[in-house]
Write an enzyme that holds these catalytic residues in place. Structure first.
Site, mmCIF file in Angstrom:
data_model
loop_
_atom_site.group_PDB
_atom_site.id
_atom_site.type_symbol
_atom_site.label_atom_id
_atom_site.label_comp_id
_atom_site.label_asym_id
_atom_site.label_seq_id
_atom_site.Cartn_x
_atom_site.Cartn_y
_atom_site.Cartn_z
ATOM 1 N N LYS A 25 0.860 -1.194 0.000
ATOM 2 C CA LYS A 25 0.000 0.000 0.000
ATOM 3 C C LYS A 25 0.893 1.240 0.000
ATOM 4 O O LYS A 25 1.857 1.307 0.760
ATOM 5 C CB LYS A 25 -0.869 -0.012 1.261
ATOM 6 C CG LYS A 25 -1.635 1.278 1.514
ATOM 7 C CD LYS A 25 -1.735 1.590 3.011
ATOM 8 C CE LYS A 25 -0.389 1.904 3.598
ATOM 9 N NZ LYS A 25 -0.433 2.503 4.956
ATOM 10 N N PRO A 114 9.350 -5.369 3.741
ATOM 11 C CA PRO A 114 9.827 -5.076 5.099
ATOM 12 C C PRO A 114 8.651 -4.894 6.057
ATOM 13 O O PRO A 114 7.597 -4.387 5.662
ATOM 14 C CB PRO A 114 10.593 -3.762 4.944
ATOM 15 C CG PRO A 114 10.784 -3.548 3.493
ATOM 16 C CD PRO A 114 9.797 -4.384 2.749
ATOM 17 N N GLY A 118 5.251 1.035 6.819
ATOM 18 C CA GLY A 118 4.392 2.076 6.245
ATOM 19 C C GLY A 118 3.790 1.736 4.900
ATOM 20 O O GLY A 118 3.198 2.587 4.240
ATOM 21 N N ASP A 157 -6.389 0.095 8.149
ATOM 22 C CA ASP A 157 -6.027 0.034 6.727
ATOM 23 C C ASP A 157 -6.513 -1.235 6.033
ATOM 24 O O ASP A 157 -6.312 -1.388 4.828
ATOM 25 C CB ASP A 157 -4.493 0.098 6.573
ATOM 26 C CG ASP A 157 -3.949 1.496 6.806
ATOM 27 O OD1 ASP A 157 -4.756 2.447 6.898
ATOM 28 O OD2 ASP A 157 -2.717 1.638 6.883
HETATM 29 O O1 C5P Z 1 -5.755 0.180 13.150
HETATM 30 P P1 C5P Z 1 -4.335 -0.233 13.318
HETATM 31 O O2 C5P Z 1 -4.171 -1.318 14.338
HETATM 32 O O3 C5P Z 1 -3.666 -0.581 12.036
HETATM 33 O O4 C5P Z 1 -3.565 1.047 13.863
HETATM 34 C C1 C5P Z 1 -2.378 0.930 14.585
HETATM 35 C C2 C5P Z 1 -2.250 2.131 15.502
HETATM 36 O O5 C5P Z 1 -2.005 3.297 14.713
HETATM 37 C C3 C5P Z 1 -3.490 2.448 16.306
HETATM 38 O O6 C5P Z 1 -3.506 1.760 17.516
HETATM 39 C C4 C5P Z 1 -3.357 3.953 16.521
HETATM 40 O O7 C5P Z 1 -2.468 4.204 17.589
HETATM 41 C C5 C5P Z 1 -2.671 4.431 15.256
HETATM 42 N N1 C5P Z 1 -3.616 4.966 14.257
HETATM 43 C C6 C5P Z 1 -4.181 6.211 14.461
HETATM 44 N N2 C5P Z 1 -5.035 6.716 13.539
HETATM 45 C C7 C5P Z 1 -5.333 6.030 12.415
HETATM 46 C C8 C5P Z 1 -4.770 4.747 12.191
HETATM 47 C C9 C5P Z 1 -3.907 4.234 13.136
HETATM 48 O O8 C5P Z 1 -3.918 6.866 15.484
HETATM 49 N N3 C5P Z 1 -6.167 6.557 11.516
#
Ligand code: C5P
Length: 312
Positions: A25, A114, A118, A157
């Site tokens: 992504k 990796p 990101g 995501d």
């Molecule tokens: O949703 P996911 O587990 O992939 O997100 C990982 C961390 O990234 C979340 O726990 C949050 O701290 C941060 N995050 C965020 N805002 C987003 C996506 C992710 O703060 N829109």
């Protein structure tokens, strides 16, 4: 009862196992425009997907198995915390509640990208698992409506990774508007092989309320993208100063635009052609053999069903 097969071909596919590519992504731009009471950040992000990624296969088996190979397999464990296992368990739970059989599966993940870099990684693997197991279990027709909610429960995501199409993502990343006219973009991806914690990058943001994206009034995507930003780049650079060096190295190879993707540390450069991107990646690998450089090209915005995939 087992899910009813959609066709003889899909029955044969399922018996032989199915394969999915979990595409990298790319956040072409990422603006942080607010924060929800639960701490998640509100985004406006232009996302697209590359023709490279992790590869997953799904085979009928006597019991559930998860094996991992590939250049980055050492960074993740094949245990119940793995997003692939969580996606499998979540989908089985959903299907079982409907009285469908979700038989044991042997899943193999070839980890080519990796980790914590990101570009989707675990989210893309989770989404590919949902797509692959729906095909293996011939259950697409039974679960399609619930896939977005299940995907979102696995990560912000994961819904965009289910579709793997260019989109403008809003909300925390789950509110997706397709960008049908985004062209294929030849890229070089570069990563210093230092994983980055997404929550830590978000927590270092100085401003949580930055300007959103203006209406897209140009047909020249490079001009448009150059007016946009990745608000996570400055906080990520505090954690991984090599981000600046990677970006500069890619730019020096003739990239038309360079930027960091997601919460980093992967940076991408957009090149005029695939051949130029390949040449640049080869030169960069010679300059810094200890870092990751890879040429790729993004998918186009042709319409497709969120769950329709051809085996790769
Ligand atoms: O949703 P996911 O587990 O992939 O997100 C990982 C961390 O990234 C979340 O726990 C949050 O701290 C941060 N995050 C965020 N805002 C987003 C996506 C992710 O703060 N829109």
């Amino acid at each position: 009862m087992p899910a009813k097969p959609a066709s003889t071909t899909s029955e044969a596919d399922a018996a032989a196992g199915v394969a999915e590519l979990a595409r990298a992504k790319i956040n072409l731009a990422l603006h942080v425009v607010g924060q929800r009471p639960d701490g998640y950040h509100l985004l406006e992000s232009l996302v697209t997907f590359a023709d490279i990624g992790d590869r997953l296969t799904f085979m009928p088996s006597d019991r559930d198995r998860l094996t991992i190979s590939g250049p980055f397999s050492g960074s993740i464990a094949p245990d119940a915390s793995n997003l692939v296992a969580r996606a499998r368990d979540g989908l089985r739970h959903l299907l079982t509640k409907r009285g469908l059989t979700a038989s044991p599966a042997a899943i193999h993940l070839e980890k080519n990208l990796p980790v914590a870099s990101g570009i989707g990684g675990g989210s893309a693997d989770a989404a590919a698992t949902l797509r692959g197991l729906l095909r293996l279990w011939q259950a697409e027709a039974f679960a399609a409506d619930d896939m977005d909610a299940l995907a979102l429960s696995l990560g912000a995501d994961v819904p965009m990774c289910l579709r793997e199409r260019p989109a403008l993502a809003r909300g925390i990343g789950e509110d997706l508007s397709p960008l049908a006219d985004l062209p294929a973009l030849p890229l070089v991806l570069g990563n210093p092989l230092r994983g980055v914690s997404t929550p830590e990058v978000f927590s270092r943001l100085r401003s949580k309320r930055n300007p959103g994206m203006e209406a897209f009034g140009t047909s020249d995507w490079i001009t448009l993208l150059s007016r946009l930003r990745n608000d996570l780049e400055d906080p990520a650079r505090e954690l991984v100063p090599e981000i600046g060096e990677i970006s500069a190295l890619i730019a020096a190879q003739g990239a038309r635009l360079t930027r960091m993707s997601g919460s980093g540390a992967t940076c991408f450069g957009i090149f005029a052609s695939r051949a130029e991107a390949e040449q640049a990646a080869a030169a960069l690998r010679t300059l810094r053999p200890d870092w990751y450089f890879q040429a790729a090209e993004t998918v186009t915005g042709s319409p497709s069903s969120p769950l329709s995939k051809t085996p790769n």
